[in-house]
Scaffold this motif. Sequence first.
Motif, PDB file in Angstrom:
ATOM      1  N   PHE A  85       1.062  -1.548  -0.322  1.00 55.82           N
ATOM      2  CA  PHE A  85       0.061   0.155   0.272  1.00 55.82           C
ATOM      3  C   PHE A  85       1.423   0.782   0.169  1.00 55.82           C
ATOM      4  O   PHE A  85       0.750   1.970  -0.772  1.00 55.82           O
ATOM      5  CB  PHE A  85      -1.162  -0.178   1.447  1.00 55.82           C
ATOM      6  CG  PHE A  85      -2.302  -0.821   1.255  1.00 55.82           C
ATOM      7  CD1 PHE A  85      -3.507  -0.533   0.086  1.00 55.82           C
ATOM      8  CD2 PHE A  85      -2.554  -1.816   1.151  1.00 55.82           C
ATOM      9  CE1 PHE A  85      -4.518  -1.193   0.143  1.00 55.82           C
ATOM     10  CE2 PHE A  85      -3.162  -2.635   1.912  1.00 55.82           C
ATOM     11  CZ  PHE A  85      -4.815  -2.080   0.697  1.00 55.82           C
ATOM     12  N   GLU A  86       2.091   1.494   1.099  1.00 53.06           N
ATOM     13  CA  GLU A  86       2.799   2.565   1.084  1.00 53.06           C
ATOM     14  C   GLU A  86       3.429   2.366  -0.186  1.00 53.06           C
ATOM     15  O   GLU A  86       3.524   4.011  -0.829  1.00 53.06           O
ATOM     16  CB  GLU A  86       4.397   2.170   2.408  1.00 53.06           C
ATOM     17  CG  GLU A  86       4.330   3.413   3.100  1.00 53.06           C
ATOM     18  CD  GLU A  86       5.772   3.599   3.979  1.00 53.06           C
ATOM     19  OE1 GLU A  86       6.567   3.440   3.978  1.00 53.06           O
ATOM     20  OE2 GLU A  86       4.706   2.583   4.962  1.00 53.06           O
ATOM     21  N   LYS A  87       3.942   2.037  -0.821  1.00 55.48           N
ATOM     22  CA  LYS A  87       4.650   1.737  -2.002  1.00 55.48           C
ATOM     23  C   LYS A  87       3.588   2.157  -3.499  1.00 55.48           C
ATOM     24  O   LYS A  87       4.170   1.773  -4.455  1.00 55.48           O
ATOM     25  CB  LYS A  87       5.389   0.984  -1.876  1.00 55.48           C
ATOM     26  CG  LYS A  87       6.405   0.872  -1.433  1.00 55.48           C
ATOM     27  CD  LYS A  87       8.197  -0.276  -1.447  1.00 55.48           C
ATOM     28  CE  LYS A  87       8.930  -0.360  -1.016  1.00 55.48           C
ATOM     29  NZ  LYS A  87       9.863  -1.404  -0.517  1.00 55.48           N
ATOM     30  N   LEU A 198      -3.229  -7.442  -5.190  1.00 60.28           N
ATOM     31  CA  LEU A 198      -2.313  -7.320  -4.044  1.00 60.28           C
ATOM     32  C   LEU A 198      -1.246  -8.259  -4.668  1.00 60.28           C
ATOM     33  O   LEU A 198      -1.572  -9.839  -4.742  1.00 60.28           O
ATOM     34  CB  LEU A 198      -2.642  -7.046  -2.584  1.00 60.28           C
ATOM     35  CG  LEU A 198      -3.174  -7.871  -1.969  1.00 60.28           C
ATOM     36  CD1 LEU A 198      -2.677  -8.998  -1.666  1.00 60.28           C
ATOM     37  CD2 LEU A 198      -3.905  -7.181  -0.646  1.00 60.28           C
ATOM     38  N   ARG A 199      -0.089  -8.838  -4.070  1.00 63.12           N
ATOM     39  CA  ARG A 199       1.011  -9.630  -3.562  1.00 63.12           C
ATOM     40  C   ARG A 199       0.614 -10.443  -2.645  1.00 63.12           C
ATOM     41  O   ARG A 199       0.460 -10.012  -1.813  1.00 63.12           O
ATOM     42  CB  ARG A 199       1.898  -9.680  -4.156  1.00 63.12           C
ATOM     43  CG  ARG A 199       2.501  -8.942  -5.377  1.00 63.12           C
ATOM     44  CD  ARG A 199       3.959  -9.035  -5.984  1.00 63.12           C
ATOM     45  NE  ARG A 199       4.494  -8.313  -4.722  1.00 63.12           N
ATOM     46  CZ  ARG A 199       5.129  -7.642  -4.800  1.00 63.12           C
ATOM     47  NH1 ARG A 199       4.486  -6.208  -4.863  1.00 63.12           N
ATOM     48  NH2 ARG A 199       5.949  -6.806  -2.785  1.00 63.12           N
ATOM     49  N   HIS A 200       0.422 -11.716  -3.009  1.00 62.03           N
ATOM     50  CA  HIS A 200       0.163 -12.360  -1.813  1.00 62.03           C
ATOM     51  C   HIS A 200       1.362 -12.962  -0.242  1.00 62.03           C
ATOM     52  O   HIS A 200       2.161 -12.758  -1.435  1.00 62.03           O
ATOM     53  CB  HIS A 200      -0.144 -14.128  -1.315  1.00 62.03           C
ATOM     54  CG  HIS A 200      -0.697 -14.621  -0.824  1.00 62.03           C
ATOM     55  ND1 HIS A 200       0.117 -15.970   0.759  1.00 62.03           N
ATOM     56  CD2 HIS A 200      -1.650 -14.939  -0.387  1.00 62.03           C
ATOM     57  CE1 HIS A 200      -0.575 -16.260   1.161  1.00 62.03           C
ATOM     58  NE2 HIS A 200      -2.275 -16.076   1.150  1.00 62.03           N
ATOM     59  N   PRO A 201       1.325 -12.185   0.531  1.00 55.40           N
ATOM     60  CA  PRO A 201       2.487 -12.171   1.478  1.00 55.40           C
ATOM     61  C   PRO A 201       3.379 -13.773   1.565  1.00 55.40           C
ATOM     62  O   PRO A 201       4.672 -13.394   1.770  1.00 55.40           O
ATOM     63  CB  PRO A 201       1.985 -12.238   3.173  1.00 55.40           C
ATOM     64  CG  PRO A 201       0.572 -12.595   3.279  1.00 55.40           C
ATOM     65  CD  PRO A 201       0.269 -12.328   1.357  1.00 55.40           C
ATOM     66  N   GLU A 202       2.619 -14.496   0.924  1.00 60.05           N
ATOM     67  CA  GLU A 202       3.595 -15.835   1.109  1.00 60.05           C
ATOM     68  C   GLU A 202       3.684 -16.322   0.018  1.00 60.05           C
ATOM     69  O   GLU A 202       2.650 -16.678  -1.122  1.00 60.05           O
ATOM     70  CB  GLU A 202       3.072 -16.754   2.042  1.00 60.05           C
ATOM     71  CG  GLU A 202       3.430 -17.509   2.698  1.00 60.05           C
ATOM     72  CD  GLU A 202       2.721 -18.866   3.211  1.00 60.05           C
ATOM     73  OE1 GLU A 202       2.393 -19.718   2.962  1.00 60.05           O
ATOM     74  OE2 GLU A 202       3.450 -19.047   4.236  1.00 60.05           O
ATOM     75  N   GLY A 203       4.853 -15.987  -0.706  1.00 60.39           N
ATOM     76  CA  GLY A 203       5.555 -16.207  -2.540  1.00 60.39           C
ATOM     77  C   GLY A 203       5.555 -15.754  -3.273  1.00 60.39           C
ATOM     78  O   GLY A 203       6.124 -15.484  -4.002  1.00 60.39           O
TER      79      GLY A 203
END
Length: 215
Positions: A85-87, A198-203
């Motif tokens: 979100f920040e980037k 978004l991109r999943h935090p795992e992988g």
Amino acid sequence: MSDAYNPPQDPLDVLHLDHQLIVVNKPAGLLSVPGKGEHLADCLIARVQAAFADALLIHRLDRDTSGVMVFALTRHAQRHIGLQFEKRQTKKTYVARVFGLMKEKTGTVDLPLIVDWPNRPLQHVNYETGKQAITDWKVVKYEEIATRVRLFPKTGRSHQLRVHMLAIGHPILGDPFYATVEARDAPRMMLHAEELRLRHPEGGQGQRFRAVCPF
């Protein structure tokens, strides 16, 4: 905004659940986080935590906005998605009904925003002290006295979509803060967070979460 806070009591609408995150469809009229005072304690994060004790806040939606909201179930997921979100690596799509018929089919609003201190929590356009705020928009269809649009915020300023639409002469219907008199007559604020990517935090795999627009 009226003083009476009567949030809807709909059951939690879970769009996605895994061991790292939970995605829910927030109803309009419910705070994302608690306000000041016991009467503003009922909120989405409290309801999510009642069902999933480990849930952590990542971002928020305005009280009168409905739609996709993601919560983390681990500190790693909170940091990972928070950074996206920040980037500005997440992609957000909103649906809105705005007052009047928009002349162009697509466009971009690039107007800096800052809190309007004497009228907090309102925001306003300010070229001297405002922070960069950019919104792309695209007409979906024309109605009798309104236009249905998709909004694609490139930045995440407070009230960004609401102030940007007002600034170009098309306030969001039913907006309790910014709608002009003729645009206030709506059963709710006509703004819905339809999709979040978004991109999943795992992988790091790309994920797309979607909540059907209720209006």
